[in-house]
Design a protein around this motif. Structure first.
Motif, PDB file in Angstrom:
ATOM      1  N   UNK A 109     -24.802  46.502 -23.223  1.00 37.17           N
ATOM      2  CA  UNK A 109     -24.506  47.904 -22.945  1.00 37.17           C
ATOM      3  C   UNK A 109     -24.982  48.743 -24.113  1.00 37.17           C
ATOM      4  N   UNK A 110     -25.387  49.961 -23.839  1.00 34.81           N
ATOM      5  CA  UNK A 110     -25.687  50.892 -24.914  1.00 34.81           C
ATOM      6  C   UNK A 110     -24.360  51.344 -25.511  1.00 34.81           C
ATOM      7  N   UNK A 111     -24.302  51.487 -26.816  1.00 33.68           N
ATOM      8  CA  UNK A 111     -23.059  51.862 -27.503  1.00 33.68           C
ATOM      9  C   UNK A 111     -22.513  53.196 -27.015  1.00 33.68           C
ATOM     10  N   UNK A 112     -23.345  54.037 -26.451  1.00 31.53           N
ATOM     11  CA  UNK A 112     -22.867  55.325 -25.937  1.00 31.53           C
ATOM     12  C   UNK A 112     -22.076  55.158 -24.641  1.00 31.53           C
ATOM     13  N   UNK A 113     -22.179  53.998 -23.994  1.00 32.63           N
ATOM     14  CA  UNK A 113     -21.475  53.741 -22.732  1.00 32.63           C
ATOM     15  C   UNK A 113     -20.167  52.992 -22.932  1.00 32.63           C
ATOM     16  N   UNK A 114     -19.920  52.492 -24.121  1.00 32.84           N
ATOM     17  CA  UNK A 114     -18.716  51.700 -24.362  1.00 32.84           C
ATOM     18  C   UNK A 114     -18.418  51.713 -25.848  1.00 32.84           C
ATOM     19  N   UNK A 115     -17.411  50.937 -26.238  1.00 32.21           N
ATOM     20  CA  UNK A 115     -17.134  50.790 -27.663  1.00 32.21           C
ATOM     21  C   UNK A 115     -16.813  49.326 -27.954  1.00 32.21           C
ATOM     22  N   UNK A 116     -16.783  48.995 -29.228  1.00 33.42           N
ATOM     23  CA  UNK A 116     -16.619  47.601 -29.633  1.00 33.42           C
ATOM     24  C   UNK A 116     -15.292  47.003 -29.174  1.00 33.42           C
ATOM     25  N   UNK A 117     -14.241  47.794 -29.171  1.00 30.84           N
ATOM     26  CA  UNK A 117     -12.933  47.295 -28.749  1.00 30.84           C
ATOM     27  C   UNK A 117     -12.936  46.877 -27.278  1.00 30.84           C
ATOM     28  N   UNK A 118     -13.565  47.671 -26.426  1.00 34.47           N
ATOM     29  CA  UNK A 118     -13.657  47.343 -25.001  1.00 34.47           C
ATOM     30  C   UNK A 118     -14.472  46.072 -24.796  1.00 34.47           C
ATOM     31  N   UNK A 119     -15.596  45.972 -25.479  1.00 28.34           N
ATOM     32  CA  UNK A 119     -16.445  44.779 -25.364  1.00 28.34           C
ATOM     33  C   UNK A 119     -15.688  43.551 -25.843  1.00 28.34           C
ATOM     34  N   UNK A 120     -15.008  43.678 -26.956  1.00 31.69           N
ATOM     35  CA  UNK A 120     -14.224  42.564 -27.505  1.00 31.69           C
ATOM     36  C   UNK A 120     -13.140  42.126 -26.517  1.00 31.69           C
ATOM     37  N   UNK A 121     -12.417  43.082 -25.944  1.00 29.35           N
ATOM     38  CA  UNK A 121     -11.333  42.778 -25.021  1.00 29.35           C
ATOM     39  C   UNK A 121     -11.844  42.045 -23.782  1.00 29.35           C
ATOM     40  N   UNK A 122     -12.923  42.543 -23.185  1.00 30.05           N
ATOM     41  CA  UNK A 122     -13.473  41.902 -21.991  1.00 30.05           C
ATOM     42  C   UNK A 122     -14.021  40.508 -22.303  1.00 30.05           C
ATOM     43  N   UNK A 123     -14.678  40.373 -23.435  1.00 32.18           N
ATOM     44  CA  UNK A 123     -15.235  39.070 -23.819  1.00 32.18           C
ATOM     45  C   UNK A 123     -14.116  38.042 -24.002  1.00 32.18           C
ATOM     46  N   UNK A 124     -13.054  38.423 -24.687  1.00 30.28           N
ATOM     47  CA  UNK A 124     -11.917  37.511 -24.880  1.00 30.28           C
ATOM     48  C   UNK A 124     -11.246  37.168 -23.559  1.00 30.28           C
ATOM     49  N   UNK A 125     -11.161  38.122 -22.652  1.00 33.88           N
ATOM     50  CA  UNK A 125     -10.561  37.858 -21.351  1.00 33.88           C
ATOM     51  C   UNK A 125     -11.383  36.840 -20.562  1.00 33.88           C
ATOM     52  N   UNK A 126     -12.695  37.012 -20.540  1.00 29.36           N
ATOM     53  CA  UNK A 126     -13.565  36.072 -19.827  1.00 29.36           C
ATOM     54  C   UNK A 126     -13.476  34.689 -20.465  1.00 29.36           C
ATOM     55  N   UNK A 127     -13.454  34.627 -21.794  1.00 28.65           N
ATOM     56  CA  UNK A 127     -13.328  33.346 -22.495  1.00 28.65           C
ATOM     57  C   UNK A 127     -12.014  32.659 -22.120  1.00 28.65           C
ATOM     58  N   UNK A 128     -10.909  33.395 -22.163  1.00 29.34           N
ATOM     59  CA  UNK A 128      -9.605  32.818 -21.828  1.00 29.34           C
ATOM     60  C   UNK A 128      -9.596  32.297 -20.390  1.00 29.34           C
ATOM     61  N   UNK A 129     -10.175  33.046 -19.470  1.00 31.02           N
ATOM     62  CA  UNK A 129     -10.234  32.599 -18.072  1.00 31.02           C
ATOM     63  C   UNK A 129     -11.049  31.327 -17.939  1.00 31.02           C
ATOM     64  N   UNK A 130     -12.154  31.230 -18.666  1.00 30.40           N
ATOM     65  CA  UNK A 130     -12.977  30.011 -18.627  1.00 30.40           C
ATOM     66  C   UNK A 130     -12.202  28.808 -19.144  1.00 30.40           C
ATOM     67  N   UNK A 131     -11.480  28.975 -20.233  1.00 29.56           N
ATOM     68  CA  UNK A 131     -10.689  27.865 -20.789  1.00 29.56           C
ATOM     69  C   UNK A 131      -9.607  27.461 -19.806  1.00 29.56           C
ATOM     70  N   UNK A 132      -8.867  28.423 -19.287  1.00 26.19           N
ATOM     71  CA  UNK A 132      -7.768  28.124 -18.361  1.00 26.19           C
ATOM     72  C   UNK A 132      -8.280  27.434 -17.104  1.00 26.19           C
ATOM     73  N   UNK A 133      -9.410  27.891 -16.585  1.00 23.98           N
ATOM     74  CA  UNK A 133      -9.957  27.288 -15.368  1.00 23.98           C
ATOM     75  C   UNK A 133     -10.391  25.841 -15.573  1.00 23.98           C
TER      76      UNK A 133
END
Length: 108
Positions: free
Chosen positions: A68-92
């Motif tokens: 994503x271009x930084x103007x469309x998001x911020x680091x906190x949002x990217x970090x949160x979504x990335x951690x969520x996807x990682x956690x879902x992968x581990x749990x699955x």
């Protein structure tokens, strides 16, 4: 790992080793794409050997289809979504699951 499990009185210990973690692409400061590369191991506390009962490797990117271009998001949002996807992968990795929001053909 086993000593930690005995200390807390559990049967198994999940150890996650984070190999790579980033919220920004290395090539461009304005390109934001979360990356997590990790290994995970499950140890049986009462097992006589120190060989893991299960091992897994995870390579996660968010968004999956490109940065994503930084103007469309911020680091906190990217970090949160990335951690969520990682956690879902581990749990699955530990139970059978079904992705109900996708058509049946897209689940395969």
């Amino acid at each position: 790992e086993k000593d930690m499990g005995k200390h807390f009185g559990v049967d198994r210990v999940l150890m996650i080793e984070l190999l790579e973690y980033s919220a920004r692409m290395q090539d461009g400061y304005n390109d934001m794409q979360g990356t997590i590369r990790a290994t995970a191991k499950v140890f049986e506390v009462d097992s006589p050997d120190s060989v893991p009962a299960w091992t897994g490797t995870f390579d996660v990117k968010w968004p999956k289809d490109g940065p994503l271009d930084a103007s469309r998001s911020n680091e906190l949002v990217v970090r949160q979504h990335t951690l969520q996807v990682f956690a879902e992968n581990v749990v699955h990795s530990f139970y059978t699951h079904r992705e109900v929001d996708k058509p049946i053909r897209a689940r395969e």
